[in-house]
Structures are given as structure tokens and as C-alpha cells.
Design an enzyme around this catalytic site. Structure first.
Site, mmCIF file in Angstrom:
data_model
loop_
_atom_site.group_PDB
_atom_site.id
_atom_site.type_symbol
_atom_site.label_atom_id
_atom_site.label_comp_id
_atom_site.label_asym_id
_atom_site.label_seq_id
_atom_site.Cartn_x
_atom_site.Cartn_y
_atom_site.Cartn_z
ATOM 1 N N ASP A 55 18.544 -12.247 -5.937
ATOM 2 C CA ASP A 55 17.930 -11.044 -5.376
ATOM 3 C C ASP A 55 18.354 -9.773 -5.854
ATOM 4 O O ASP A 55 19.420 -9.531 -5.700
ATOM 5 C CB ASP A 55 18.231 -11.216 -3.614
ATOM 6 N N ASN A 81 9.714 -6.796 -14.812
ATOM 7 C CA ASN A 81 8.625 -6.520 -14.044
ATOM 8 C C ASN A 81 8.903 -6.446 -12.715
ATOM 9 O O ASN A 81 8.035 -5.578 -11.871
ATOM 10 C CB ASN A 81 7.739 -7.917 -14.392
ATOM 11 N N TYR A 138 9.380 6.375 -4.756
ATOM 12 C CA TYR A 138 8.844 5.495 -5.938
ATOM 13 C C TYR A 138 8.595 6.107 -7.257
ATOM 14 O O TYR A 138 8.988 5.667 -8.164
ATOM 15 C CB TYR A 138 7.628 4.861 -5.081
ATOM 16 N N LYS A 142 10.004 5.414 -10.888
ATOM 17 C CA LYS A 142 9.491 4.848 -12.082
ATOM 18 C C LYS A 142 9.820 5.859 -13.343
ATOM 19 O O LYS A 142 9.677 5.648 -14.588
ATOM 20 C CB LYS A 142 8.052 4.696 -11.669
ATOM 21 N N VAL A 169 -3.436 -1.863 -9.678
ATOM 22 C CA VAL A 169 -3.981 -3.537 -9.717
ATOM 23 C C VAL A 169 -3.784 -4.158 -8.305
ATOM 24 O O VAL A 169 -2.874 -3.783 -7.600
ATOM 25 C CB VAL A 169 -3.370 -4.226 -10.856
ATOM 26 N N THR A 171 -2.359 -6.547 -6.617
ATOM 27 C CA THR A 171 -1.232 -7.345 -6.233
ATOM 28 C C THR A 171 -0.882 -7.133 -4.956
ATOM 29 O O THR A 171 -1.197 -6.263 -4.450
ATOM 30 C CB THR A 171 -0.272 -6.923 -7.214
#
Length: 241
Positions: A55, A81, A138, A142, A169, A171
Site C-alpha cells: 500500500d 505509474n 494534485y 505532478k 484518459v 480510467t
């Protein structure tokens, strides 16, 4: 045949990349957050070299995951990823930044490092003080990920280190309304992990659909790079060799 480890490979882009790399003949080590996800993944991708569990929101499990990877010997490529979007600031920083930082520092350095960033990093703020962490978002994380990749490209010239924007995308993270192509969203990291073409054998860049794209000006700032590495070290107690 290359040995490749992919974090967050139980679904989404990580799983697609794993399936493609296995199809190309590589030995791929998968990662699941817990044993339940491992069991499901084992039934879906039977050709995996192994499925490792940890985790990433828990530092002790991050350290254990690094040990599991090292037990399999040096990887040729590692794709960082895993990531989260909707979470509190502490979890965003831990999963999106501290986990890839710590895993990279604790695992044997591979020939290639690939970090999943985002076009949203362009709206990020160059945060490097502990007192600013409660407001982190976020985009900030990044920006940190792309900066980490660029910093390591300079620090380790014998390792290719790059960041990738997979696009928006569809997901679990991106949602069903995402407008970019899911398959193209995973192709660049696969290409950077295994391709021998000159265009893929480069370092210190930010890619979108196999093309080098401009990044936030802070990414290549040596002062910010060192401050970010210093922040991660001070929080985790883990230092790059």
C-alpha cells in the site's frame, strides 16, 4: 527480454502497459495494493513474473515493496505509474511523490526510470517547505514528479529518467468523460521502458504521445530540484546514494 516493474498495475494504464510489455516478450513484475487485488490480478494476467504487494499510502509498506523488488534482482526498467487524484493533501503527497521518491532511492537503480506525470503539472506550484504541504494539490504533486524525474536524470547519467503525460484518459482516475485515447495513454511509457530507438534512448524529458513536450519552468530549475529532494529526504529519512 527486459525485467520491468510497474507500480499500480492492477488496473488502468499500469495494467494495460503490463499486458503490452508481456506481449512483447518481457518479464514483467506487477504491483497490487493488497492481497485481494493480487488474487484478482493473478487470475487476469497469468504470465506475470510475479505480483508484489504494498500500500503506497503507508511508508512501511513502501519500504517492504522495495525489498520485494530487490529480491528479484536489478530491474531493467521501472514505471512509476501509481497515483491518486481525489484524496487529502497528505495522501496525495505520500502516494504521488514520496512513494516514487522512496522506491527509487531504496531499489537498485535500473537502466530506465519512467514517472507518470500529467498535463496538470503545468498549473502546479513549486512547493518545497513542510509548512506548505497541507495545501498541496494534485497539480503540485505532478509538478514534483516531473521535477524528480529531471533531477534524477542529472544525478544518474547512466540511467534514463523521464516523465510522461498520458493524457486525460478514461480510467478509474480519469473518469468516463475523458477525451483522450486510452491505448495511446499507455504507449509512451511502454516505448520508453523497452524501445531501442534513438528517440526513446534519451533522458531528462517530459513526453506526450512519444513526443518531447515543454514542461513547467520549475522542473529544470536546479535549485528547486535540490529543495524538493531535500524535502522528501527530511520527511522520509531516505536519501539517494
Amino acid at each position: 527480454m527486459a525485467k520491468i516493474f510497474i507500480t499500480g498495475s492492477s488496473d488502468g494504464l499500469g495494467k494495460l502497459a503490463a499486458e503490452k510489455l508481456i506481449q512483447l516478450g518481457h518479464s514483467v513484475f506487477l504491483h497490487a495494493r493488497n492481497t485481494e487485488k493480487k488474487e484478482v490480478l493473478a487470475g487476469q494476467i497469468t504470465e506475470a513474473a510475479d505480483i508484489l504487494v504494498g500500500d503506497l499510502s503507508k511508508m512501511e509498506e513502501v519500504k517492504n515493496l522495495a525489498d520485494q523488488v530487490n529480491a528479484h534482482g536489478k530491474m531493467d526498467a521501472i514505471i512509476h505509474n501509481a497515483g491518486v487524484y481525489s484524496a487529502d493533501s497528505a495522501t496525495l503527497f505520500q502516494v504521488n511523490v514520496l512513494a516514487p521518491y522512496s522506491l527509487t532511492a531504496l531499489m537498485e537503480l535500473p537502466k530506465r526510470l519512467i514517472y507518470l506525470s500529467s498535463g496538470m503539472h503545468l498549473g502546479g506550484r513549486p512547493i518545497y517547505r513542510k509548512e506548505d504541504l497541507p495545501s498541496i494539490n494534485y497539480s503540485d504533486t505532478k509538478l514534483m514528479v516531473s521535477t524528480l524525474a529531471a533531477a534524477l536524470a542529472k544525478r544518474y547519467p547512466n540511467t534514463l529518467s523521464n516523465s510522461v503525460d498520458p493524457g486525460w484518459v478514461p480510467t478509474k482516475m480519469g473518469g468516463k468523460n475523458a477525451t483522450d485515447d486510452l491505448q495511446k495513454g499507455m504507449e509512451t511509457q511502454v516505448w520508453l521502458a523497452e524501445c531501442q530507438e534513438k528517440e526513446a534512448m534519451t533522458s531528462g524529458h517530459y513526453f506526450f504521445h512519444k513526443r518531447i513536450k515543454p514542461f513547467h519552468e520549475a522542473v529544470n530549475d536546479p535549485i528547486y530540484q535540490e529543495r524538493l529532494l531535500g524535502l522528501c529526504e527530511s520527511v522520509t529519512g531516505i536519501k539517494f546514494k
